[in-house]
Design an enzyme around this catalytic site. Structure first.
Site, PDB file in Angstrom:
ATOM      1  N   PHE A 111      67.973  17.491  67.638  1.00 52.21           N
ATOM      2  CA  PHE A 111      66.583  17.397  68.064  1.00 52.21           C
ATOM      3  C   PHE A 111      66.247  15.913  68.164  1.00 52.21           C
ATOM      4  CE2 PHE A 111      66.842  21.539  66.134  1.00 52.21           C
ATOM      5  CZ  PHE A 111      66.054  22.349  66.938  1.00 52.21           C
ATOM      6  N   GLU A 140      73.496  10.829  61.839  1.00 56.92           N
ATOM      7  CA  GLU A 140      73.095  10.276  63.133  1.00 56.92           C
ATOM      8  C   GLU A 140      73.438   8.796  63.266  1.00 56.92           C
ATOM      9  OE1 GLU A 140      70.920  14.022  62.558  1.00 56.92           O
ATOM     10  OE2 GLU A 140      71.213  12.264  61.275  1.00 56.92           O
ATOM     11  N   HIS A 176      60.452  19.074  64.688  1.00 55.06           N
ATOM     12  CA  HIS A 176      61.293  19.593  65.765  1.00 55.06           C
ATOM     13  C   HIS A 176      60.544  19.622  67.095  1.00 55.06           C
ATOM     14  CE1 HIS A 176      63.215  21.183  62.125  1.00 55.06           C
ATOM     15  NE2 HIS A 176      64.332  21.264  62.815  1.00 55.06           N
TER      16      HIS A 176
END
Length: 663
Positions: A425, A402, A469
């Site tokens: 997510f 990320e 999540h």
């Protein structure tokens, strides 16, 4: 020919190049010596010395073309001077003057300049490695045959950003020269406490990457080898890891000193000074005589003094609150586009997909990046079929990294390409938190470079997905100046606001509640259209109370009111959390006299608290009751459905609403 500590093989370089190498090394050395005097006089606040490392900055810069980007560190003054940035502007930067690159908002080399294709670092040393990936990706997408050079120190290679950036560059075959200045110490920590391999260049094997070790104090070796490598990479795009063996003669910064370095080590490296040795070589080779050398030094010193006078004569910055606030975001006119076609009923998830697809069709350079978004179509199948429509260059599967991908998006923005990053997510953005809040958010304010990026954030609970999540983590970002946060609740809004977010040249975090993806349907225009960012929507009108909410919680509020038809309420769907439509909130509260705020996020520190405070400060005389906040429990969100039901506020909202109405 040998000279001093080095065997200078001139590699057929002519005298003009050799003299330019010397002059370009001498200039930053003389500037530094002057800055050290000014530091002792209190005329600059801090200095990170690159004395002893000039050959690397100069050699790399001269090996690159002037239109190729360089991302230096705080010991690479030679990059800036070799690119011939006016010294007066550098001096103004270090003195916090308005003509500096950051208008007094940042110091040292924490700036960039598109005019000279230099992108400076932030104090978190790793992110610029990923930024270089983005610039190189833009070059590759535009078929420019250019290289990008990025610097880091041996200490910076311990950061995860280093691994992520090299891995992405290798997988995507990006033309990046990763230049590691191994000067023996990360501040005071020696290399044997930083890593346990013999050479940093050895790591290239693990990334499937070509690597080289270069004597960083030998200017001819640096320039000649980098020139060869750069030309090769232009013709055959790929990343290359280069380790420069060198040393800094002074401390990490002047206050830290060098007591931690053994004297014999300092003496050894002092004898390897890149400038004194090269000067001796030029004199021995009858390329530079004493008189010419004196004249050269005098010219540089005169230039330094002249430009210092220019910087000194500039007035001090007078703080102006409006200027500061106006420079947080890049201003732009969001032209509202209305649909010319009919409507069709679609799901929330279809609105996301259509919004992306139609924006991709309008901008043929727009890039989407994320995990599993290509052939697989993403975790929620939102980009299914996009590969066939737009190709693999624009729909890019990423490694699980990320941080590097957000940094890459910033690099694309610097090079003029808009990108959309999908967090699989929203919870996973924590792995890329640093570049979001320290790089993207502060970029325009610091040096006028906008971060033209949308980060899509599938979020929210009520789906039994547990602590990792199900978070709705908008409050991590609403308090960070420089970020916009959009959080729609209806398919119509998600499509129009996504298009506007993509048009916005600022960093936008676009929250999409997973629980709404396939549960909410609405009539939505078939064609492309936009909606204004920063404008709330009054979805229901009434007179008794103002209900303020966003995301899935809007639907919970509407369901509660449907069960209680006797309650006459204004329901405000915020849609955008940053900027926040305070005018809509205040107008409604002044009418109803009561306010209740419903958020899915946990209570403490959520945006409801700020909204409540704003209402109390601005509408106190209109209130008939305290402002009420209703939110999830102050715990992580649990997996088990009965526990999740207890955690979420939707079952508590009705009682709290009725209670405040009775106040």
């Amino acid at each position: 020919m040998t000279s001093g500590q080095f065997n200078y093989q001139n590699h057929n370089l002519d005298n003009v190049i050799l003299l330019a190498l010397y002059k370009n090394m001498l200039k930053p050395r003389l500037v530094e010596e002057k800055m050290l005097v000014l530091l002792r006089q209190g005329k600059i606040s801090k200095w990170f010395s690159g004395i002893g490392q000039e050959a690397i900055s100069v050699g790399v810069t001269m090996a690159l073309n002037s239109n190729e980007y360089i991302l230096p560190m705080h010991r690479n003054l030679g990059v800036f001077t070799t690119r011939e940035i006016p010294l007066s502007q550098l001096f103004a930067q270090w003195q916090g003057k308005a003509s500096g690159f950051t208008k007094g908002r940042d110091r040292s080399f924490h700036f960039g300049t598109q005019d000279y294709k230099i992108i400076g670092m932030i104090s978190h040393l790793g992110p610029q490695l990923g930024v270089a990936d983005g610039i190189a990706l833009a070059s590759k997408l535009k078929n420019k045959n250019e290289v990008t050079a990025v610097f880091t120190g041996e200490g910076g290679t311990s950061e995860g950003d280093f691994h992520e950036a090299l891995n992405v560059a290798s997988v995507w075959e990006l033309p990046v020269l990763f230049c590691v200045e191994n000067n023996g110490y990360g501040l005071s920590t020696p290399t044997n406490q930083q890593y346990n391999c013999e050479n940093i260049a050895d790591r290239g094997l693990g990334y499937g990457m070509e690597s080289h070790i270069i004597d960083g104090n030998n200017i001819i070796e640096v320039y000649s080898k980098m020139n060869t490598i750069a030309e090769s990479v232009r013709q055959n795009p790929r990343p290359v890891l280069i380790e420069f063996k060198t040393f800094r003669i002074r401390g990490h910064e002047e206050a830290s000193g060098t007591k931690y370095v053994p004297n014999d080590v300092l003496d050894m490296w002092s004898e390897k000074d890149p400038i004194t040795n090269f000067e001796l070589f030029l004199r021995d080779s009858n390329i530079l005589n004493e008189e010419e050398n004196k004249r050269l030094k005098a010219d540089i010193l005169n230039e330094i003094n002249k430009h210092l006078d220019i910087a000194y004569s500039e007035d001090e910055i007078i703080p102006n609150e409006a200027n500061e606030l106006n420079d947080v975001f890049h201003s732009f006119e969001n032209k509202i586009v209305s649909s010319c076609s009919g409507f069709k009923e679609i799901r929330f998830i279809d609105a996301v997909s259509e919004g992306l697809k139609q924006s991709m069709q309008r901008d043929n350079s727009l890039v989407i990046m994320g995990q599993d978004i290509a052939e697989y179509g993403g975790a929620f199948k939102i980009t299914e079929g996009f590969i066939g429509a737009f190709g693999k260059d624009r729909i890019r599967n990423t490694p699980i990294c990320e941080s590097a991908i957000i940094e890459t998006a910033y690099g694309l923005s610097i090079a003029g390409i808009k990108s959309i990053v999908e967090m699989q997510f929203a919870d996973f953005v924590s792995s890329g938190f640093n570049p979001v809040v320290n790089l993207l958010a502060k970029s325009y304010y610091r040096w006028g470079q906008n971060a033209d990026i949308v980060i899509r954030m599938p979020c929210g609970g009520d789906v039994g997905a547990g602590p990792f999540h199900s978070q709705t983590n908008e409050a991590w970002f609403t308090k960070t100046p420089g970020l916009k946060v959009v959080y729609p609740a209806f398919p119509y809004d998600v499509k129009g606001l996504l298009a506007s977010s993509i048009n916005d040249p600022n960093p936008v975090l676009f929250f999409e509640h997973k629980g709404l993806y396939r549960s909410i349907r609405q009539e939505v225009p078939v064609d492309y259209f936009t909606l204004p960012i920063g404008k709330a929507n009054l979805v229901k009108t009434g007179k008794d109370i103002t209900v303020i909410s966003y995301g899935a919680a809007v639907h919970w509020a509407l369901e509660t009111l449907k069960k209680n038809p006797q309650i006459s309420a204004d329901v405000i769907d915020l849609r955008t959390l940053q900027p926040l439509d305070l005018e809509a909130i205040f107008n409604s509260v002044k009418k109803t006299g009561k306010a209740i705020i419903l958020q899915e996020d946990s209570l403490f520190g959520g945006i409801a608290s700020d909204i409540s405070a704003q209402i109390m400060e601005q509408c106190f005389e209109y209130l008939d009751a305290p402002v009420k906040r209703v939110a999830s429990l102050d715990t992580p969100i649990p997996f088990l459905k009965t526990l999740e039901n207890q955690y979420l506020p939707k079952n508590r909202f009705e009682a709290e609403l009725i209670a405040i109405l009775k106040y």
